[in-house]
Scaffold this active site. Structure first.
Site, PDB file in Angstrom:
ATOM      1  N   TYR A  28       0.796  -1.237   0.000  1.00  0.00           N
ATOM      2  CA  TYR A  28       0.000   0.000   0.000  1.00  0.00           C
ATOM      3  C   TYR A  28       0.823   1.279   0.000  1.00  0.00           C
ATOM      4  CZ  TYR A  28      -3.427  -3.530   1.312  1.00  0.00           C
ATOM      5  OH  TYR A  28      -4.227  -4.650   1.324  1.00  0.00           O
ATOM      6  N   HIS A 106      -7.265  -0.155  -7.021  1.00  0.00           N
ATOM      7  CA  HIS A 106      -6.612  -0.779  -5.865  1.00  0.00           C
ATOM      8  C   HIS A 106      -5.140  -0.419  -5.890  1.00  0.00           C
ATOM      9  CE1 HIS A 106     -10.222  -3.083  -5.177  1.00  0.00           C
ATOM     10  NE2 HIS A 106     -10.262  -3.272  -6.477  1.00  0.00           N
TER      11      HIS A 106
HETATM   12  C1  DQA Z   1      -7.137  -2.835  -1.596  1.00  0.00           C
HETATM   13  C2  DQA Z   1      -7.002  -4.343  -1.799  1.00  0.00           C
HETATM   14  C3  DQA Z   1      -7.960  -5.095  -0.912  1.00  0.00           C
HETATM   15  O1  DQA Z   1      -7.819  -6.497  -1.100  1.00  0.00           O
HETATM   16  C4  DQA Z   1      -7.683  -4.784   0.541  1.00  0.00           C
HETATM   17  O2  DQA Z   1      -8.620  -5.460   1.363  1.00  0.00           O
HETATM   18  C5  DQA Z   1      -7.627  -3.349   0.838  1.00  0.00           C
HETATM   19  C6  DQA Z   1      -7.025  -2.446  -0.144  1.00  0.00           C
HETATM   20  C7  DQA Z   1      -6.023  -2.080  -2.361  1.00  0.00           C
HETATM   21  O3  DQA Z   1      -6.154  -0.853  -2.501  1.00  0.00           O
HETATM   22  O4  DQA Z   1      -5.053  -2.692  -2.787  1.00  0.00           O
HETATM   23  O5  DQA Z   1      -8.005  -2.903   1.920  1.00  0.00           O
HETATM   24  O6  DQA Z   1      -8.385  -2.429  -2.112  1.00  0.00           O
END
Ligand code: DQA
Length: 163
Positions: A28, A106
């Site tokens: 992230y 994502h």
């Molecule tokens: C997410 C990916 C999801 O699987 C995860 O639960 C998240 C963040 C991403 O931005 O990569 O909370 O949406």
């Protein structure tokens, strides 16, 4: 650009995304949500979008916010629902009410992580899907949505019984 000629872009984040900056950085990155929102808002503004931001950890609050957006005049939506992506039919059904093009974004590469992250219950509603590109993925989504809005194309919606 004069404020009244701006298009409206909603940037919506779901569960746990308020914890950005404290979540695993290999997936992230290091930006906080406030920093990410600020960067995307600035990027959008330079491309003619007034960007409104929202985040919640509560599914019902998310659904009600999407209802609110469905009744508003937004031109485009970027949504990162977090884990709701993978199982929330409630969020999915609420997104179906939005009459503007949707980008599903994502930060992490959901298709290259655990099996359960590979499924997105909102994928067929999204005109644009970007994953695994961090902040750049949001910029890519803004650019794609700007193209969609300029072209006046109808938002992507599933065919009836297209399950
Ligand atoms: C997410 C990916 C999801 O699987 C995860 O639960 C998240 C963040 C991403 O931005 O990569 O909370 O949406």
């Amino acid at each position: 650009m004069a404020a009244r000629s701006m298009r409206h872009l909603a940037l919506v984040h779901g569960v746990n995304l308020d914890m950005l900056g404290r979540r695993p950085r290999e997936h992230y990155g290091t930006l906080t949500l406030a920093e990410l929102e600020e960067r995307v808002a600035r990027y959008g503004r330079d491309r003619g979008f007034a960007v409104g931001t929202f985040q919640t950890n509560h599914e019902g609050v998310m659904v009600e916010h999407l209802h609110h957006l469905a009744g508003s005049d937004i031109d485009a939506l970027i949504v990162n629902p977090g884990a709701w992506t993978h199982y929330s039919y409630a969020v999915r059904d609420a997104l179906e009410l939005i009459a503007a093009p949707i980008a599903e974004v994502h930060l992490s590469a959901i298709d290259e992580r655990e099996e359960w992250r590979r499924r997105s219950v909102i994928a067929d509603l999204a005109t644009v899907r970007v994953a695994g590109k961090g902040l750049e993925g949001y910029f890519e989504a803004v650019d794609e949505l700007a193209r969609e809005v300029a072209a006046g194309r109808a938002p992507r919606r599933p065919e009836p019984n297209d399950d």
